[in-house]
Design an enzyme around this catalytic site. Structure first.
Site, PDB file in Angstrom:
ATOM      1  N   GLU A 113       3.296  39.590   6.370  1.00  0.00           N
ATOM      2  CA  GLU A 113       3.276  40.570   5.291  1.00  0.00           C
ATOM      3  C   GLU A 113       4.516  41.448   5.376  1.00  0.00           C
ATOM      4  O   GLU A 113       5.288  41.372   6.339  1.00  0.00           O
ATOM      5  CB  GLU A 113       1.997  41.415   5.357  1.00  0.00           C
ATOM      6  CG  GLU A 113       0.740  40.606   5.075  1.00  0.00           C
ATOM      7  CD  GLU A 113      -0.530  41.412   5.145  1.00  0.00           C
ATOM      8  OE1 GLU A 113      -1.593  40.858   4.813  1.00  0.00           O
ATOM      9  OE2 GLU A 113      -0.476  42.602   5.526  1.00  0.00           O
ATOM     10  N   HIS A 235      -0.136  51.619  -2.549  1.00  0.00           N
ATOM     11  CA  HIS A 235       0.028  50.171  -2.497  1.00  0.00           C
ATOM     12  C   HIS A 235       0.796  49.732  -3.729  1.00  0.00           C
ATOM     13  O   HIS A 235       0.482  50.157  -4.852  1.00  0.00           O
ATOM     14  CB  HIS A 235      -1.325  49.468  -2.437  1.00  0.00           C
ATOM     15  CG  HIS A 235      -1.228  48.050  -1.975  1.00  0.00           C
ATOM     16  ND1 HIS A 235      -0.677  47.059  -2.742  1.00  0.00           N
ATOM     17  CD2 HIS A 235      -1.589  47.462  -0.805  1.00  0.00           C
ATOM     18  CE1 HIS A 235      -0.705  45.917  -2.082  1.00  0.00           C
ATOM     19  NE2 HIS A 235      -1.265  46.135  -0.900  1.00  0.00           N
ATOM     20  N   ARG A 281       6.066  48.998   2.228  1.00  0.00           N
ATOM     21  CA  ARG A 281       5.327  49.372   1.027  1.00  0.00           C
ATOM     22  C   ARG A 281       5.917  50.570   0.297  1.00  0.00           C
ATOM     23  O   ARG A 281       5.894  50.629  -0.927  1.00  0.00           O
ATOM     24  CB  ARG A 281       3.861  49.659   1.395  1.00  0.00           C
ATOM     25  CG  ARG A 281       3.089  48.398   1.707  1.00  0.00           C
ATOM     26  CD  ARG A 281       1.663  48.710   2.079  1.00  0.00           C
ATOM     27  NE  ARG A 281       0.919  47.478   2.286  1.00  0.00           N
ATOM     28  CZ  ARG A 281      -0.327  47.428   2.736  1.00  0.00           C
ATOM     29  NH1 ARG A 281      -0.963  48.557   3.025  1.00  0.00           N
ATOM     30  NH2 ARG A 281      -0.942  46.280   2.892  1.00  0.00           N
ATOM     31  N   HIS A 342      -3.488  54.263  -1.834  1.00  0.00           N
ATOM     32  CA  HIS A 342      -4.099  53.225  -1.019  1.00  0.00           C
ATOM     33  C   HIS A 342      -4.518  53.693   0.376  1.00  0.00           C
ATOM     34  O   HIS A 342      -5.627  53.434   0.807  1.00  0.00           O
ATOM     35  CB  HIS A 342      -3.118  52.058  -0.892  1.00  0.00           C
ATOM     36  CG  HIS A 342      -3.655  50.877  -0.148  1.00  0.00           C
ATOM     37  ND1 HIS A 342      -4.800  50.214  -0.536  1.00  0.00           N
ATOM     38  CD2 HIS A 342      -3.211  50.235   0.970  1.00  0.00           C
ATOM     39  CE1 HIS A 342      -5.032  49.202   0.292  1.00  0.00           C
ATOM     40  NE2 HIS A 342      -4.099  49.205   1.225  1.00  0.00           N
ATOM     41  N   ARG A 377       2.571  53.444   6.831  1.00  0.00           N
ATOM     42  CA  ARG A 377       1.814  52.444   7.590  1.00  0.00           C
ATOM     43  C   ARG A 377       2.389  51.046   7.386  1.00  0.00           C
ATOM     44  O   ARG A 377       2.620  50.614   6.262  1.00  0.00           O
ATOM     45  CB  ARG A 377       0.352  52.455   7.148  1.00  0.00           C
ATOM     46  CG  ARG A 377      -0.501  51.385   7.831  1.00  0.00           C
ATOM     47  CD  ARG A 377      -1.944  51.505   7.397  1.00  0.00           C
ATOM     48  NE  ARG A 377      -2.135  51.133   6.005  1.00  0.00           N
ATOM     49  CZ  ARG A 377      -2.533  49.929   5.591  1.00  0.00           C
ATOM     50  NH1 ARG A 377      -2.726  48.958   6.467  1.00  0.00           N
ATOM     51  NH2 ARG A 377      -2.723  49.693   4.321  1.00  0.00           N
TER      52      ARG A 377
END
Length: 529
Positions: A113, A235, A281, A342, A377
Site C-alpha cells: 500500500e 482518506h 495519504r 478517516h 499514519r
C-alpha cells in the site's frame, strides 16, 4: 447499585477485544459498546495489517517507512515497539482462528500500500477488519470472565477526588446510558478507553456512526493530556455517489496498480510525488483536493479496468459487489472517488503501556496518542497498533490492578439535577449538522488562520448552547454524541491554531513550509480542573 469489575473496556474493536482477551486471565472484564458489539471502525477496515512477515522485508525498513510517512514527528520508541512486536501479535491472531489470504506456497499473500517500500500487508480479501473482529469476538465468547454490555453509551468518567493532597484524582469507572434510558454506574480498578476515532466530527467520513470521539472527549473533560489533534487523516478515496454512505475504496486498489485519473482520463499524481498514486495519504488527499478546486469537478476517478475482471473480482470481492450495487462495474468503469475524514492520528496521551496522565485510566488504539503515527499514519499500521498496545496494556494492568487500593464503596451518584424530557430535539440535529459542516469547510484538508478563527468563534457559541441543553434536559445517546463531537472539534481547532507550520496532515496556506526548529514536537493540551 454500581456494577463492579476488575477491568472496564469502552469499545469493542481490535484494541479493546485484544485487551479484554488478555485481561480476562487476571480478573473480570466488562466490555461496553454503544451499538451492537461488532459495530466498530475495525469492522470496516478493508486493506489489512502491516507487519514484517516476508524474509525479504526488515524491521528497519518498516520503521523507516513509518517515520517518513509521519514526517518524523513519530516517537521512535513507539514505532520500534509496534513494528518489532507486530509479527508475534499476528501469529497469536492466526492461532485464535483468523484466516488471511495465502499464496499457493502456503505463505501469506502479502500486498503493498501507499508509503510502504515492500509488500508487507496481510489481508483477508478486502474485508480484513471484519475477519479480525470475528476471530476476536469468538475468542472472547470462550472466556467466562468477559461480559458484554451492548447499546451502552459512556457519558463521563468517574474520578475519586478523595486523594492525598497533591495527587491526581484516580479514575474508578464511568456513568453510562443503557438501552432502556437509565443511567448505570460501572466501577473498575482499571478503565480502558478503546473507543476508536472521531470521523463523524466531519461532514464526509469513511467512519461508521459510532465514531464520535467519545474517549478523547471524556478524557479531556477528566483532565487528561491530549496531543496532536490537528493531524486528522483524510482518506483519499471514498466512493462518490449520492446514495453511498461512508464507503471506503481501499488503498490496496492503488497498491495493486490502480490509477487516479481526472474526468478526461489524464493521470495527475506524478505531478505531486515521485511515488505517484502510491504516495502517502496526506499527499494524495491534498492532490485530489487541489485538482477538484482547480477543475471544479465533483470527484476524480480510480481506474482498475486495465487489470481485468478476473483479478478485480477475486482480489476485491466486497468492493466490487458494493460498487456494482450502485451501478458501477469497476472491471470496465473507473470508480468515482473523493477524500473523506478517516483516521485520528492524535488522541489521549499515553506511555508505551497505554497509561494516560489520569491514574487508573488507559487508552489504546485510535483513541490513544502513543507517538506511533506522527503527523500522518502509514497505511495499515492501525490494526497493528491495536493488537500491539492492547496486549501491552493488558500486561501492565494485570500487575497494576493487584496493587491498587479497593474501589470506593460509595461512589458519587449520577446527578440528574432538574433535567426534564426534551421538547426541542431539533437543537441537537441542527447543532450536529452545523459542527460537521463548519469542520469540513474551515478545518479540513487545507486550512488558514482565518478559517480556524471562524471555526473557533462558532464552536464557542455552539458548545455553550450544548452545555445549556445538556444540563437542562435528560441525556440521550444523541446528546452524548453531540457533546463529544463539539469537544473534539474544539480540540482539533485548538491544536491546529497552535501549530504555525505545515506538516503531514496539517496543511495551512499561512505557513506552507515545515519548521523543524520550532515545531518538531507534539502539540499537547489539557483542561484545567
Amino acid at each position: 447499585m454500581p456494577q463492579r469489575f476488575d477491568f472496564l473496556v469502552l469499545g469493542g474493536g481490535v484494541a479493546g477485544l485484544s485487551f479484554a482477551l488478555q485481561a480476562a486471565r487476571h480478573g473480570s472484564v466488562a466490555v461496553l459498546t454503544k451499538r451492537e458489539r461488532y459495530e466498530s471502525n475495525t469492522q470496516y477496515a478493508q486493506g489489512g495489517i502491516a507487519s514484517v512477515l516476508a524474509p525479504t522485508d526488515t524491521f528497519e525498513a518498516h520503521v523507516q517507512d513509518t517515520l517518513v510517512a509521519g514526517n518524523e514527528l513519530n516517537h521512535q520508541d513507539a514505532v520500534e515497539v509496534t513494528v518489532r512486536e507486530g509479527p508475534d501479535r499476528i501469529r497469536e491472531l492466526v492461532a485464535l482462528g483468523a484466516e488471511f489470504n495465502r499464496a499457493s506456497t502456503g505463505d501469506f499473500d502479502l500486498t503493498r500500500e501507499g508509503g510502504h517500500s515492500a509488500r508487507r500487508i496481510i489481508h483477508a480479501g478486502d474485508i480484513t477488519g471484519r475477519e479480525v473482529q470475528r476471530a476476536l469476538l469468538a475468542a472472547c465468547d470462550a472466556q467466562k470472565n468477559i461480559t458484554f454490555f451492548q447499546h451502552t453509551a459512556a457519558i463521563d468518567l468517574i474520578l475519586d477526588r478523595r486523594q492525598a493532597p497533591g495527587r491526581a484524582s484516580r479514575c474508578v469507572g464511568i456513568y453510562a446510558l443503557n438501552e432502556h434510558g437509565h443511567i448505570d454506574t460501572f466501577l473498575a480498578k482499571v478503565t480502558v478507553l478503546a473507543t476508536g476515532g472521531a470521523g463523524k466530527v466531519y461532514l464526509y467520513t469513511s467512519n461508521p456512526d459510532v465514531a464520535t470521539g467519545d474517549g478523547v472527549a471524556m478524557a479531556y473533560r477528566a483532565g487528561a493530556q491530549i496531543a496532536n489533534m490537528e493531524f486528522y487523516q483524510f482518506h483519499p478515496t471514498c466512493l462518490y455517489h449520492p446514495e453511498a454512505k461512508s464507503f471506503l475504496i481501499s488503498e490496496a486498489l492503488r497498491g495493486e496498480g490502480g490509477k487516479l485519473r481526472l474526468r478526461g482520463g489524464q493521470t495527475f499524481m506524478e505531478r505531486y510525488h515521485p511515488l505517484g498514486a502510491l504516495a502517502p495519504r496526506d499527499v494524495v488527499a491534498r492532490a485530489i483536493d487541489a485538482e477538484l478546486k482547480r477543475t471544479g469537478d465533483d470527484c476524480v476517478y480510480l481506474d482498475m479496468t486495465h487489470l481485468g475482471r478476473a483479478f478485480v473480482t477475486e482480489r476485491f470481492p466486497n468492493i466490487y459487489a458494493t460498487c456494482k450495487a450502485f451501478n458501477i462495474d469497476m472491471a470496465v468503469q473507473p470508480i468515482p472517488v473523493v477524500p473523506a475524514a478517516h483516521y485520528m492520528c492524535g488522541g489521549v496521551v499515553t506511555d508505551l503501556q497505554g497509561r494516560t496522565t489520569v491514574p487508573g485510566l488507559y487508552a489504546i488504539g485510535e483513541v490513544a496518542h502513543t507517538g506511533l503515527h506522527g503527523a500522518n499514519r502509514l497505511a495499515s499500521n492501525s490494526l497493528l497498533e491495536g493488537l500491539v498496545f492492547g496486549h501491552r496494556a493488558a500486561q501492565a494492568t494485570a500487575e497494576e490492578a493487584r496493587a491498587l487500593p479497593p474501589l470506593p464503596q460509595d461512589p458519587p451518584d449520577w446527578d440528574p439535577g432538574s433535567a426534564v424530557d426534551s421538547d426541542e430535539s431539533v437543537v441537537v440535529t441542527h447543532n450536529w449538522d452545523e459542527i460537521r459542516r463548519l469542520m469540513w469547510n474551515y478545518v479540513g484538508i487545507v486550512r488558514t488562520d482565518k478559517r480556524l478563527m471562524r471555526a473557533r468563534r462558532r464552536l464557542d457559541l455552539l458548545r455553550e448552547e450544548i452545555r445549556d441543553y445538556y444540563w437542562r434536559f435528560k441525556v440521550t445517546r444523541d446528546v452524548i454524541e453531540l457533546r463529544n463531537i463539539a469537544d473534539v472539534a474544539h480540540l482539533i481547532v485548538d491544536c491546529a491554531s497552535r501549530r504555525k507550520e505545515s506538516r503531514g496532515l496539517h496543511f495551512t496556506l499561512d505557513y506552507p513550509n515545515t519548521d523543524d526548529h520550532h515545531w518538531k514536537r507534539d502539540t499537547v493540551v489539557s483542561r484545567e480542573l
